[in-house]
Design a protein around this motif. Structure first.
Motif, short mmCIF file in Angstrom:
data_model
loop_
_atom_site.label_atom_id
_atom_site.label_comp_id
_atom_site.label_asym_id
_atom_site.label_seq_id
_atom_site.Cartn_x
_atom_site.Cartn_y
_atom_site.Cartn_z
N PRO A 235 0.81 -1.23 0.00
CA PRO A 235 0.00 0.00 0.00
C PRO A 235 0.84 1.27 0.00
N ASP A 236 1.89 1.32 0.81
CA ASP A 236 2.71 2.52 0.90
C ASP A 236 3.49 2.76 -0.40
N VAL A 237 4.03 1.71 -0.98
CA VAL A 237 4.80 1.86 -2.22
C VAL A 237 3.90 2.26 -3.37
N TYR A 238 2.77 1.62 -3.51
CA TYR A 238 1.85 1.95 -4.60
C TYR A 238 1.33 3.39 -4.46
N GLN A 239 1.11 3.82 -3.22
CA GLN A 239 0.56 5.15 -3.00
C GLN A 239 1.59 6.24 -3.30
N GLY A 240 2.86 5.98 -3.02
CA GLY A 240 3.88 7.01 -3.17
C GLY A 240 4.55 7.05 -4.52
N ALA A 241 4.48 5.98 -5.30
CA ALA A 241 5.15 5.93 -6.60
C ALA A 241 4.34 6.69 -7.65
N PRO A 242 4.99 7.18 -8.74
CA PRO A 242 4.23 7.79 -9.84
C PRO A 242 3.17 6.83 -10.36
N THR A 243 1.97 7.32 -10.59
CA THR A 243 0.80 6.47 -10.79
C THR A 243 0.92 5.49 -11.96
N PRO A 244 1.30 5.91 -13.19
CA PRO A 244 1.41 4.92 -14.27
C PRO A 244 2.48 3.86 -13.98
N LEU A 245 3.55 4.25 -13.28
CA LEU A 245 4.58 3.29 -12.93
C LEU A 245 4.10 2.34 -11.85
N THR A 246 3.18 2.81 -11.00
CA THR A 246 2.55 1.91 -10.03
C THR A 246 1.77 0.82 -10.75
N GLY A 247 1.02 1.22 -11.80
CA GLY A 247 0.31 0.22 -12.59
C GLY A 247 1.26 -0.78 -13.21
N TYR A 248 2.40 -0.32 -13.64
CA TYR A 248 3.40 -1.20 -14.26
C TYR A 248 3.91 -2.23 -13.26
N MET A 249 4.28 -1.78 -12.07
CA MET A 249 4.84 -2.72 -11.09
C MET A 249 3.77 -3.65 -10.53
N SER A 250 2.51 -3.22 -10.58
CA SER A 250 1.45 -4.08 -10.04
C SER A 250 0.98 -5.13 -11.04
N THR A 251 1.38 -5.00 -12.29
CA THR A 251 0.90 -5.93 -13.32
C THR A 251 2.03 -6.75 -13.93
N ALA A 252 2.98 -6.08 -14.58
CA ALA A 252 4.03 -6.80 -15.28
C ALA A 252 4.90 -7.61 -14.32
N SER A 253 5.30 -6.99 -13.20
CA SER A 253 6.15 -7.72 -12.25
C SER A 253 5.40 -8.89 -11.64
N LYS A 254 4.11 -8.71 -11.39
CA LYS A 254 3.32 -9.81 -10.82
C LYS A 254 3.14 -10.94 -11.82
N ALA A 255 2.92 -10.60 -13.10
CA ALA A 255 2.78 -11.63 -14.12
C ALA A 255 4.06 -12.44 -14.26
N ALA A 256 5.22 -11.76 -14.28
CA ALA A 256 6.49 -12.46 -14.42
C ALA A 256 6.77 -13.33 -13.20
N ALA A 257 6.51 -12.80 -12.00
CA ALA A 257 6.79 -13.57 -10.79
C ALA A 257 5.88 -14.79 -10.69
N PHE A 258 4.60 -14.62 -11.00
CA PHE A 258 3.70 -15.77 -10.95
C PHE A 258 4.06 -16.80 -12.02
N ALA A 259 4.52 -16.34 -13.19
CA ALA A 259 4.94 -17.28 -14.22
C ALA A 259 6.11 -18.13 -13.74
N ALA A 260 7.08 -17.49 -13.09
CA ALA A 260 8.22 -18.24 -12.55
C ALA A 260 7.76 -19.22 -11.46
N LEU A 261 6.81 -18.79 -10.63
CA LEU A 261 6.30 -19.68 -9.59
C LEU A 261 5.58 -20.88 -10.20
N ILE A 262 4.83 -20.65 -11.28
CA ILE A 262 4.17 -21.76 -11.97
C ILE A 262 5.20 -22.76 -12.48
#
Length: 498
Positions: A235-262
């Motif tokens: 919550p703190d990181v998403y709230q303080g980061a530039p908004t479009p970049l917050t969307g980037y880290m909440s989507t692309a990084s999560k997709a890559a991490a979950f793919a590796a976990l799979i």
């Protein structure tokens, strides 16, 4: 490992990393151009071109057979192409949405786009990794770039605080991650995922080493995907980061991490031994994310807790431990990336507090739907899809992760997931209500004026429209995508894969 023909093998494997290579090369060109022509306006469009070229390449390889490259360190074929496509398209949308946003903040630096490119390179490597070293390199390349992007506005205390929290907690999680890899290597004598599953754990000591190492390894991964109870930074990181970049880290990084976990669960831990751990974490994540989101007045913070909850939904599919569950999780990652990149994109274009939206409340945007109907309409589509409302892609995504869990005997887990989805309707629909059904006269004035809203560029608006249309298309014509993701885990194809 036979290195007699190493160079010939490396050259032959280059097409397997075409997207990664072109993104890295253009990122280097960006840095070079920026050193001679500071903040050249062509820099973001170079990134758009490279990411689009990589996406086209990956689309052409969605039907490619499974395999490995570079001495079994990365995977190739349809699974890799699908994950790469999600990451590349998310990066492309981020640059298009970030350009007007960063220009308004006077942070339209060439280095920012280069960092986005190299974060994308790390995500591409992470999502296709076939051994632990590749996973670590991809994870850290991605993370270091995101740490810097989070603290982009150095004069803002909120941004600096967010970056510091992200860095310190991320480094701490990396320690767990590396120690887990070390223990798993000590138990199996290999770092390659399929070889780990084939290693004989003949003694209680080796079994303890492996399962203890896997537990520490999962702690690191749960941190990266914002799964509770390792979510405290989100919550703190998403709230303080530039908004479009917050969307980037909440989507692309999560997709890559979950793919590796799979990949780890499918290749290194076959048989579903981690099912109960994943199910428990899924419950905690869904409940905490949705309950905490109910009380948030700031939309970015609400979307942060929403992101935590959606990580729990993906974990429901993984907890099933079946090919259908993994396939459904991939589809969900695609839909989630579209929903969230769109939602954060809208909020970036409605941000007026000059503090990355950190202090801007939802009520301050009352009636914005009438003033900015395109933004209000697309935001409504994103909110309904996040709820899981048919006929949008979010509904199909939730069905595809819940149905395999029922088949695996985890009906109790699905019941909790459905209840939490119903709970989420309150805070998602509240956004729609404020945008369209509330008048600015009904709320206390907070310094907002129409002139304070940023002007959106055609490229940014077009990106949001494409995301909204994509959700409608995926909600109706989803069969082809489902067949594609299911083929990645086909028993015959996987049996012949290295």
């Amino acid at each position: 490992m036979d290195l007699a023909n190493a160079y010939a093998a490396l050259v032959a494997d280059l097409p397997a990393v075409f997207s990664m290579g072109i993104v890295a090369l253009v990122g280097l060109v960006m840095v070079g151009l920026d050193s001679f022509r500071n903040n050249h306006p062509a820099i973001p469009w170079m990134g758009v071109g490279a990411l689009a070229l990589g996406a086209v390449w990956e689309v052409a390889h969605l039907g490619a057979p499974q395999g490995t490259a570079f001495f079994d360190t990365i995977r190739t074929g349809g699974f890799a192409a699908f994950i790469n496509l999600i990451v590349l398209l998310t990066g492309l949308a981020t640059i298009l949405l970030s350009n007007p946003y960063l220009s308004r903040l006077k942070r339209d630096y060439g280095e920012v786009y280069a960092l986005i490119m190299y974060a994308t390179v790390g995500m591409l490597l992470l999502g296709v990794a076939n051994d632990m070293i590749s996973i670590f390199l991809g994870l850290e390349t991605m993370s270091v770039c995101l740490y810097v992007l989070t603290g982009l506005v150095r004069e803002d205390e909120g941004a600096v605080e967010s970056a510091l929290k992200y860095f310190l907690l991320g480094a701490f999680a990396t320690g767990f991650f590396l120690y887990g890899i070390a223990l798993m290597y000590g138990a199996t004598g290999t770092l390659t995922l399929p070889a780990m599953a084939q290693a004989e754990l003949a003694t209680p000591t080796s079994q303890l080493l492996f399962w203890g190492g896997l537990g520490l390894f999962l702690v690191g991964f749960f941190f990266k995907v914002s799964a509770a109870p390792f979510h405290m930074w989100t919550p703190d990181v998403y709230q303080g980061a530039p908004t479009p970049l917050t969307g980037y880290m909440s989507t692309a990084s999560k997709a890559a991490a979950f793919a590796a976990l799979i990949l780890v669960l499918f290749y290194a831990v076959p048989g579903g031994e981690a099912t109960m751990v994943l199910a428990v974490i899924a419950v905690i994540t869904m409940v905490l994310g949705n309950v905490m989101a109910l009380s948030q007045r700031n939309v970015k913070r609400m979307l942060a807790y929403s992101s935590i909850a959606h990580a729990g939904y993906v974990l429901v599919g993984l907890a099933a431990g079946s090919s259908a569950g993994y396939s459904g999780a991939l589809f969900y990652l695609l839909v989630y990336a579209i929903m969230n990149i769109g939602a954060f994109g809208v909020m970036g274009l409605l941000e007026w507090d000059e503090k990355q939206g950190r202090e801007q409340t939802l009520s301050s945007l009352a009636g914005i739907g009438e003033q900015r109907p395109l933004l209000g309409t697309t935001m409504g589509i994103f909110m309904f899809s996040l709820i899981g409302f048919p006929p949008l892609g979010g509904f199909i995504g939730k069905y595809l992760v819940f149905a395999p869990a029922v088949e695996a005997g985890l009906t109790w887990l699905v019941v909790i997931g459905v209840l939490m989805s119903a709970t989420s309707a309150y805070y998602y629909l509240r956004v729609v209500y404020v945008f369209w059904m509330q008048s600015p006269d009904d709320v206390e004035a907070e310094g907002y004026t129409e002139a304070a809203l940023p002007q959106a560029t055609p490229a940014a608006l077009g990106t949001l429209v494409v995301c909204a249309v994509a959700l409608l298309v995926l909600g109706v014509f989803f069969g082809g995508v489902i067949e594609t993701t299911a083929a990645f885990f086909d028993a015959t194809a996987m049996a012949t894969a290295p």
